[in-house]
Scaffold this active site. Structure first.
Site, PDB file in Angstrom:
ATOM      1  N   TRP A  80       2.144   3.020  -2.481  1.00 53.66           N
ATOM      2  CA  TRP A  80       1.726   3.947  -3.541  1.00 53.66           C
ATOM      3  C   TRP A  80       0.362   4.541  -3.189  1.00 53.66           C
ATOM      4  O   TRP A  80       0.096   5.712  -3.439  1.00 53.66           O
ATOM      5  CB  TRP A  80       1.671   3.242  -4.905  1.00 53.66           C
ATOM      6  CG  TRP A  80       3.022   2.983  -5.503  1.00 53.66           C
ATOM      7  CD1 TRP A  80       4.216   2.928  -4.841  1.00 53.66           C
ATOM      8  CD2 TRP A  80       3.326   2.746  -6.894  1.00 53.66           C
ATOM      9  NE1 TRP A  80       5.230   2.673  -5.731  1.00 53.66           N
ATOM     10  CE2 TRP A  80       4.722   2.549  -6.979  1.00 53.66           C
ATOM     11  CE3 TRP A  80       2.559   2.656  -8.043  1.00 53.66           C
ATOM     12  CZ2 TRP A  80       5.362   2.280  -8.195  1.00 53.66           C
ATOM     13  CZ3 TRP A  80       3.188   2.392  -9.254  1.00 53.66           C
ATOM     14  CH2 TRP A  80       4.575   2.210  -9.329  1.00 53.66           C
TER      15      TRP A  80
ATOM     16  N   LYS B 261       4.507  -0.862 -14.226  1.00 54.07           N
ATOM     17  CA  LYS B 261       5.721  -1.674 -14.170  1.00 54.07           C
ATOM     18  C   LYS B 261       5.850  -2.476 -15.459  1.00 54.07           C
ATOM     19  O   LYS B 261       4.873  -3.018 -15.978  1.00 54.07           O
ATOM     20  CB  LYS B 261       5.629  -2.632 -12.978  1.00 54.07           C
ATOM     21  CG  LYS B 261       6.957  -3.329 -12.662  1.00 54.07           C
ATOM     22  CD  LYS B 261       6.763  -4.561 -11.825  1.00 54.07           C
ATOM     23  CE  LYS B 261       6.418  -4.328 -10.380  1.00 54.07           C
ATOM     24  NZ  LYS B 261       7.520  -3.762  -9.590  1.00 54.07           N
TER      25      LYS B 261
ATOM     26  N   ASP C 197      -8.722  -9.953  -8.147  1.00 53.29           N
ATOM     27  CA  ASP C 197      -7.802 -10.063  -9.280  1.00 53.29           C
ATOM     28  C   ASP C 197      -8.198  -9.007 -10.310  1.00 53.29           C
ATOM     29  O   ASP C 197      -9.365  -8.953 -10.722  1.00 53.29           O
ATOM     30  CB  ASP C 197      -7.926 -11.473  -9.876  1.00 53.29           C
ATOM     31  CG  ASP C 197      -6.891 -11.744 -10.954  1.00 53.29           C
ATOM     32  OD1 ASP C 197      -6.349 -10.774 -11.525  1.00 53.29           O
ATOM     33  OD2 ASP C 197      -6.639 -12.924 -11.233  1.00 53.29           O
TER      34      ASP C 197
ATOM     35  N   ASP D  11      -5.875  -5.327  -5.243  1.00 52.74           N
ATOM     36  CA  ASP D  11      -4.818  -6.342  -5.194  1.00 52.74           C
ATOM     37  C   ASP D  11      -5.485  -7.661  -4.837  1.00 52.74           C
ATOM     38  O   ASP D  11      -6.467  -7.664  -4.093  1.00 52.74           O
ATOM     39  CB  ASP D  11      -3.763  -6.004  -4.133  1.00 52.74           C
ATOM     40  CG  ASP D  11      -2.431  -6.682  -4.433  1.00 52.74           C
ATOM     41  OD1 ASP D  11      -1.441  -5.965  -4.678  1.00 52.74           O
ATOM     42  OD2 ASP D  11      -2.384  -7.930  -4.454  1.00 52.74           O
TER      43      ASP D  11
ATOM     44  N   GLY E 243       0.758  -1.251   0.000  1.00 48.66           N
ATOM     45  CA  GLY E 243       0.000   0.000   0.000  1.00 48.66           C
ATOM     46  C   GLY E 243       0.786   1.298   0.000  1.00 48.66           C
ATOM     47  O   GLY E 243       0.197   2.351   0.215  1.00 48.66           O
TER      48      GLY E 243
ATOM     49  N   ASP F 200       1.596  -1.173 -10.389  1.00 51.98           N
ATOM     50  CA  ASP F 200       2.878  -1.776  -9.972  1.00 51.98           C
ATOM     51  C   ASP F 200       2.699  -3.294  -9.972  1.00 51.98           C
ATOM     52  O   ASP F 200       3.442  -4.010  -9.318  1.00 51.98           O
ATOM     53  CB  ASP F 200       3.239  -1.252  -8.576  1.00 51.98           C
ATOM     54  CG  ASP F 200       4.706  -1.460  -8.227  1.00 51.98           C
ATOM     55  OD1 ASP F 200       5.502  -1.731  -9.138  1.00 51.98           O
ATOM     56  OD2 ASP F 200       5.054  -1.348  -7.027  1.00 51.98           O
TER      57      ASP F 200
HETATM   58  C1  LIG Z   1       5.318  -4.856  -6.309  1.00 52.67           C
HETATM   59  S1  LIG Z   1       3.833  -5.205  -5.489  1.00 52.67           S
HETATM   60  C2  LIG Z   1       3.086  -3.627  -5.342  1.00 52.67           C
HETATM   61  C3  LIG Z   1       3.686  -2.741  -4.292  1.00 52.67           C
HETATM   62  C4  LIG Z   1       2.861  -1.477  -4.112  1.00 52.67           C
HETATM   63  N1  LIG Z   1       3.003  -0.588  -5.270  1.00 52.67           N
HETATM   64  C5  LIG Z   1       3.248  -0.691  -2.898  1.00 52.67           C
HETATM   65  O1  LIG Z   1       3.694   0.429  -3.041  1.00 52.67           O
HETATM   66  O2  LIG Z   1       3.058  -1.194  -1.788  1.00 52.67           O
HETATM   67  C6  LIG Z   1       2.908  -5.938  -6.787  1.00 52.67           C
HETATM   68  C7  LIG Z   1       1.510  -6.339  -6.376  1.00 52.67           C
HETATM   69  O3  LIG Z   1       0.776  -6.680  -7.551  1.00 52.67           O
HETATM   70  C8  LIG Z   1      -0.206  -7.595  -7.153  1.00 52.67           C
HETATM   71  N2  LIG Z   1      -0.801  -8.252  -8.314  1.00 52.67           N
HETATM   72  C9  LIG Z   1      -0.185  -9.024  -9.237  1.00 52.67           C
HETATM   73  N3  LIG Z   1      -1.075  -9.477 -10.141  1.00 52.67           N
HETATM   74  C10 LIG Z   1      -2.282  -8.957  -9.803  1.00 52.67           C
HETATM   75  C11 LIG Z   1      -3.588  -9.066 -10.344  1.00 52.67           C
HETATM   76  N4  LIG Z   1      -3.826  -9.810 -11.421  1.00 52.67           N
HETATM   77  N5  LIG Z   1      -4.594  -8.421  -9.738  1.00 52.67           N
HETATM   78  C12 LIG Z   1      -4.375  -7.691  -8.620  1.00 52.67           C
HETATM   79  N6  LIG Z   1      -3.149  -7.550  -8.054  1.00 52.67           N
HETATM   80  C13 LIG Z   1      -2.110  -8.173  -8.633  1.00 52.67           C
HETATM   81  C14 LIG Z   1       0.554  -8.540  -6.239  1.00 52.67           C
HETATM   82  O4  LIG Z   1      -0.327  -9.270  -5.413  1.00 52.67           O
HETATM   83  C15 LIG Z   1       1.448  -7.571  -5.487  1.00 52.67           C
HETATM   84  O5  LIG Z   1       0.907  -7.232  -4.236  1.00 52.67           O
END
Ligand SMILES: C[S@@+](CC[C@H](N)C(=O)[O-])C[C@H]1O[C@@H](n2cnc3c(N)ncnc32)[C@H](O)[C@@H]1O
Length: 252
Positions: free
Chosen positions: A83, A184, A120, A104, A81, A144
């Site tokens: 961002w 990303k 998702d 997420d 969280g 991200d």
């Molecule tokens: C690098 S982390 C994000 C960190 C976040 N930007 C922060 O500042 O805390 C990537 C996130 O993308 C989520 N994610 C990946 N694929 C996803 C999807 N299809 N739907 C929702 N979330 C997804 C992962 O569960 C993970 O928590």
């Protein structure tokens, strides 16, 4: 410039710490050592951010000014969280009138002013749910999202690129004119077709690698600035401008 990472012991922990050899696998030990010695991790703790990822967004924003004046922000792949914390701050979002929607599939602790979906993003109902909760047009779509790793590098790469692509289509569907999209991606990984689509719909498209993104990581960010709007968007004939910079690659 954002402040450089702190030197070491303001969190009460010194940098350069080692984890004792024991039952841990060498790779796990290396990960823990890297984490506890990472100055961005320590700085995130000091400044109250949930993740070191906060500094990636702050650095990108410092240079490219994508958040200032944003009234509504969508944060895709938001857990834990950091961002969303920044987005809630920028939009002065409150629980009474949330201006930030985060999604997420992992659980995320509540954050003031942030409407959180544990869902998702690839679920077909996700876009409508997000937009209903936001209650207006977003000025910024952040993603991200990184696919959970399978251990097979190419598969992981393809899955994350797919998420980037779906997020880009979503951004083009929902952003207001002048809005920005940040996602990303991976070095060398952005498909030509996706780049062309973004270039048709945004005034400027660049790849950015903030200093806080680990040098050894293939992670990069795709930044599309200045949404042209759905009227004169895809297929429009405006010039495509790209910015070149030392720590930024042209999106080509
Ligand atoms: C690098 S982390 C994000 C960190 C976040 N930007 C922060 O500042 O805390 C990537 C996130 O993308 C989520 N994610 C990946 N694929 C996803 C999807 N299809 N739907 C929702 N979330 C997804 C992962 O569960 C993970 O928590």
């Amino acid at each position: 410039m954002t402040k450089p990472p702190i030197g070491g012991n303001r969190t009460g922990r010194k940098l350069g710490q080692k984890v004792k050899k024991g039952k841990l696998k060498a790779s796990s030990r290396r990960w823990i050592e890297r984490h506890i010695n990472d100055p961005y991790v320590q700085r995130a703790q000091l400044e109250g951010y949930r993740a070191r990822a906060a500094f990636k967004l702050l650095e990108i924003d410092e240079k490219h000014k994508i958040l200032s004046g944003a009234r509504r922000i969508i944060d895709l792949g938001a857990a834990p969280g950091s961002w969303s914390q920044i987005a809630a701050n920028v939009t002065r979002s409150t629980d009474a009138e949330p201006k930030v929607v985060a999604i997420d599939f992992l659980p995320m602790d509540p954050l003031p002013g942030v409407h959180i979906f544990q869902l998702d993003f690839l679920d077909p109902t996700a876009p409508d749910q997000i937009m209903d909760a936001l209650g207006g047009t977003p000025d910024v779509v952040l993603s991200d999202m990184a696919a959970p790793t399978t251990g097979h590098r190419q598969t992981d790469h393809i899955r994350t690129m797919h998420l980037c692509e779906v997020a880009a289509h979503f951004a083009i569907d929902v952003l207001g004119p002048g809005g920005h999209f940040l996602a990303k991606t991976f070095q060398g990984g952005t498909e030509r077709e996706l780049l062309n689509l973004l270039k048709q719909n945004f005034k400027q498209v660049i790849h950015v690698k903030p200093a806080s993104s680990r040098a050894e990581s293939v992670e990069m960010f795709l930044l599309a600035k200045g949404f042209k709007g759905r009227q004169g968007g895809a297929g429009g004939s405006e010039d495509i401008s790209e910015e070149r910079d030392l720590d930024e690659a042209p999106a080509e």
